[in-house]
Design a protein around this motif. Structure first.
Motif, PDB file in Angstrom:
ATOM      1  N   LEU A  55      -9.794  -9.175  38.279  1.00  0.00           N
ATOM      2  CA  LEU A  55      -9.890  -8.325  37.093  1.00  0.00           C
ATOM      3  C   LEU A  55     -11.104  -7.420  37.224  1.00  0.00           C
ATOM      4  N   ILE A  56     -10.895  -6.126  36.970  1.00  0.00           N
ATOM      5  CA  ILE A  56     -12.001  -5.165  37.004  1.00  0.00           C
ATOM      6  C   ILE A  56     -12.071  -4.484  35.653  1.00  0.00           C
ATOM      7  N   GLY A  57     -13.234  -4.545  35.018  1.00  0.00           N
ATOM      8  CA  GLY A  57     -13.375  -3.982  33.688  1.00  0.00           C
ATOM      9  C   GLY A  57     -14.734  -3.349  33.476  1.00  0.00           C
ATOM     10  N   LYS A  58     -14.980  -2.974  32.226  1.00  0.00           N
ATOM     11  CA  LYS A  58     -16.247  -2.359  31.833  1.00  0.00           C
ATOM     12  C   LYS A  58     -16.971  -3.268  30.851  1.00  0.00           C
ATOM     13  N   TYR A  59     -18.289  -3.118  30.830  1.00  0.00           N
ATOM     14  CA  TYR A  59     -19.140  -3.884  29.916  1.00  0.00           C
ATOM     15  C   TYR A  59     -20.031  -2.902  29.169  1.00  0.00           C
ATOM     16  N   ASP A  60     -20.031  -2.966  27.837  1.00  0.00           N
ATOM     17  CA  ASP A  60     -20.791  -1.997  27.038  1.00  0.00           C
ATOM     18  C   ASP A  60     -22.163  -2.497  26.623  1.00  0.00           C
ATOM     19  N   GLY A  61     -22.607  -3.596  27.224  1.00  0.00           N
ATOM     20  CA  GLY A  61     -23.891  -4.185  26.862  1.00  0.00           C
ATOM     21  C   GLY A  61     -23.738  -5.341  25.895  1.00  0.00           C
ATOM     22  N   ASN A  62     -22.520  -5.494  25.373  1.00  0.00           N
ATOM     23  CA  ASN A  62     -22.245  -6.590  24.433  1.00  0.00           C
ATOM     24  C   ASN A  62     -20.910  -7.278  24.720  1.00  0.00           C
ATOM     25  N   GLY A  63     -19.892  -6.483  25.037  1.00  0.00           N
ATOM     26  CA  GLY A  63     -18.567  -7.055  25.248  1.00  0.00           C
ATOM     27  C   GLY A  63     -17.894  -6.507  26.494  1.00  0.00           C
ATOM     28  N   LEU A  64     -16.986  -7.322  27.060  1.00  0.00           N
ATOM     29  CA  LEU A  64     -16.215  -6.940  28.236  1.00  0.00           C
ATOM     30  C   LEU A  64     -14.867  -6.366  27.821  1.00  0.00           C
ATOM     31  N   LYS A  65     -14.408  -5.335  28.560  1.00  0.00           N
ATOM     32  CA  LYS A  65     -13.128  -4.713  28.279  1.00  0.00           C
ATOM     33  C   LYS A  65     -12.312  -4.645  29.561  1.00  0.00           C
ATOM     34  N   PHE A  66     -11.167  -5.369  29.573  1.00  0.00           N
ATOM     35  CA  PHE A  66     -10.247  -5.352  30.694  1.00  0.00           C
ATOM     36  C   PHE A  66      -8.893  -4.817  30.227  1.00  0.00           C
ATOM     37  N   TYR A  67      -8.063  -4.433  31.178  1.00  0.00           N
ATOM     38  CA  TYR A  67      -6.752  -3.887  30.849  1.00  0.00           C
ATOM     39  C   TYR A  67      -5.921  -4.922  30.086  1.00  0.00           C
ATOM     40  N   GLN A  68      -5.285  -4.451  29.014  1.00  0.00           N
ATOM     41  CA  GLN A  68      -4.456  -5.277  28.134  1.00  0.00           C
ATOM     42  C   GLN A  68      -5.231  -6.471  27.568  1.00  0.00           C
ATOM     43  N   LYS A 147      -2.127  -3.843  44.534  1.00  0.00           N
ATOM     44  CA  LYS A 147      -2.404  -3.094  43.306  1.00  0.00           C
ATOM     45  C   LYS A 147      -3.762  -3.500  42.740  1.00  0.00           C
ATOM     46  N   ILE A 148      -4.525  -2.512  42.268  1.00  0.00           N
ATOM     47  CA  ILE A 148      -5.806  -2.759  41.611  1.00  0.00           C
ATOM     48  C   ILE A 148      -5.854  -1.903  40.354  1.00  0.00           C
ATOM     49  N   ILE A 149      -6.272  -2.474  39.247  1.00  0.00           N
ATOM     50  CA  ILE A 149      -6.436  -1.710  38.009  1.00  0.00           C
ATOM     51  C   ILE A 149      -7.925  -1.483  37.769  1.00  0.00           C
ATOM     52  N   LEU A 150      -8.289  -0.205  37.630  1.00  0.00           N
ATOM     53  CA  LEU A 150      -9.686   0.194  37.455  1.00  0.00           C
ATOM     54  C   LEU A 150      -9.912   0.722  36.042  1.00  0.00           C
ATOM     55  N   PRO A 151     -11.122   0.519  35.483  1.00  0.00           N
ATOM     56  CA  PRO A 151     -11.383   0.878  34.074  1.00  0.00           C
ATOM     57  C   PRO A 151     -11.856   2.318  33.876  1.00  0.00           C
ATOM     58  N   PHE A 152     -11.273   3.255  34.615  1.00  0.00           N
ATOM     59  CA  PHE A 152     -11.584   4.679  34.440  1.00  0.00           C
ATOM     60  C   PHE A 152     -10.402   5.469  35.018  1.00  0.00           C
ATOM     61  N   ASN A 153     -10.364   6.777  34.713  1.00  0.00           N
ATOM     62  CA  ASN A 153      -9.207   7.560  35.142  1.00  0.00           C
ATOM     63  C   ASN A 153      -9.565   8.842  35.887  1.00  0.00           C
ATOM     64  N   ASP A 154     -10.842   9.019  36.268  1.00  0.00           N
ATOM     65  CA  ASP A 154     -11.221  10.200  37.043  1.00  0.00           C
ATOM     66  C   ASP A 154     -11.006   9.920  38.534  1.00  0.00           C
ATOM     67  N   ILE A 155      -9.747   9.638  38.904  1.00  0.00           N
ATOM     68  CA  ILE A 155      -9.416   9.157  40.241  1.00  0.00           C
ATOM     69  C   ILE A 155      -8.401  10.075  40.912  1.00  0.00           C
ATOM     70  N   GLU A 156      -8.693  10.451  42.163  1.00  0.00           N
ATOM     71  CA  GLU A 156      -7.722  11.132  43.011  1.00  0.00           C
ATOM     72  C   GLU A 156      -7.686  10.397  44.343  1.00  0.00           C
ATOM     73  N   VAL A 157      -6.503   9.888  44.733  1.00  0.00           N
ATOM     74  CA  VAL A 157      -6.370   9.171  45.997  1.00  0.00           C
ATOM     75  C   VAL A 157      -5.141   9.680  46.753  1.00  0.00           C
ATOM     76  N   ASP A 158      -5.160   9.504  48.061  1.00  0.00           N
ATOM     77  CA  ASP A 158      -3.993   9.787  48.892  1.00  0.00           C
ATOM     78  C   ASP A 158      -4.061   8.885  50.117  1.00  0.00           C
TER      79      ASP A 158
END
Length: 208
Positions: A55-68, A147-158
Motif C-alpha cells: 500500500l502506498i499512500g500520503k500522510y498529512d501529519g496526522n492521518g494516513l490516506k490510502f486508495y479506497q 500494478k501499483i497505486i500511487l497517491p498522486f496523478n502528475d504521472i506520465e509513463v511509457d
C-alpha cells in the motif's frame, strides 16, 4: 527500455534514533497511528509492505490516506516506510502472537547531526501505463500484470524512458582497524521522494 542509472555521492548532516532494546508492541491501527503521530508529525508518503500487498499512500501529519481508505493493520505489516525529503520513519515487525505484535523502528533525520557521506540513487518502479483513479490516485501497470497505486496523478509513463522512481539515500560508514586500513560500507538506507526520469518531484512538495 533503457533506464539511465544515476548515483550521486555527497555528504549531509544526519542522525538516527531507534527503539534499541525497548519493547514496542502494537495491536491495531489505533496504536500504529499513535506511534506515527508521535515520531513523525510531518507530511510525507507511506509505503507499507504487507503480507499480501503493498500500500502506498500520503500522510498529512496526522492521518494516513490510502486508495479506497484501505489501512495497514499491524498484524499484516512486514515493513513500513514513512518519509519526506528530510526524514524517514522505518517500522518493521519482529513477531506477532495472538492479538499483538513486537515491532522495532528507526527514525532517520537529515539536516542535523554528524556529517555523513551518502549516495543517492533512483529506484525505478514497475509501470509503463498510467490510469487516473478517484481522489487523486493513479494506477501504474505493466503487461506482465504488475500494478501499483500511487497517491498522486502528475504521472506520465511509457515503455521507454518515462517512468516513476523513488530516490533512495544510502548512508556510508568507514570502519578502521588501524591507521593503514579503512573499509566503507552502508549502514542505513531510506526513501527520500518520488521523481520522474528527469529528477522532478512527483506528488508535490512536502515539508519536513
Amino acid at each position: 527500455m533503457k533506464i539511465k542509472k544515476e548515483i550521486d555521492l555527497h555528504s549531509v548532516k544526519s542522525h538516527a534514533e531507534d527503539s534499541m532494546e525497548d519493547k514496542l508492541e502494537l495491536s491495531d491501527f489505533t496504536s500504529l497511528k499513535s506511534l506515527i503521530n508521535t515520531k513523525f508529525p510531518h507530511k510525507g508518503f507511506c509505503v507499507s509492505y504487507l503480507d499480501n500487498e503493498v500500500l502506498i499512500g500520503k500522510y498529512d501529519g496526522n492521518g494516513l490516506k490510502f486508495y479506497q481508505n484501505k489501512l495497514p493493520e499491524p498484524q499484516f505489516i512486514q515493513k513500513l516506510r514513512l518519509f519526506n525529503e528530510t526524514q524517514e520513519l522505518l517500522l518493521w515487525r519482529k513477531k506477532w502472537k495472538d492479538t499483538c505484535g513486537e515491532f522495532s523502528f528507526r527514525l532517520r533525520v537529515d539536516g542535523d547531526g554528524i556529517e555523513t557521506d551518502v549516495i543517492d540513487a533512483k529506484q525505478v518502479l514497475w509501470g509503463t501505463t498510467a490510469k487516473k483513479l478517484e481522489d487523486g490516485f493513479t494506477e501504474i501497470s505493466e503487461i506482465r500484470g504488475t500494478k501499483i497505486i500511487l497517491p498522486f496523478n502528475d504521472i506520465e509513463v511509457d515503455d521507454k524512458d518515462k517512468r516513476v522512481f523513488i530516490l533512495t539515500r544510502n548512508y556510508i560508514s568507514y570502519d578502521t582497524n588501524d591507521s593503514s586500513y579503512q573499509q566503507a560500507g552502508y549502514v542505513d538506507c531510506r526513501f527520500v521522494k518520488f521523481t520522474d526520469e528527469n529528477g522532478n518531484i512527483l506528488g508535490g512538495e512536502l515539508d519536513g
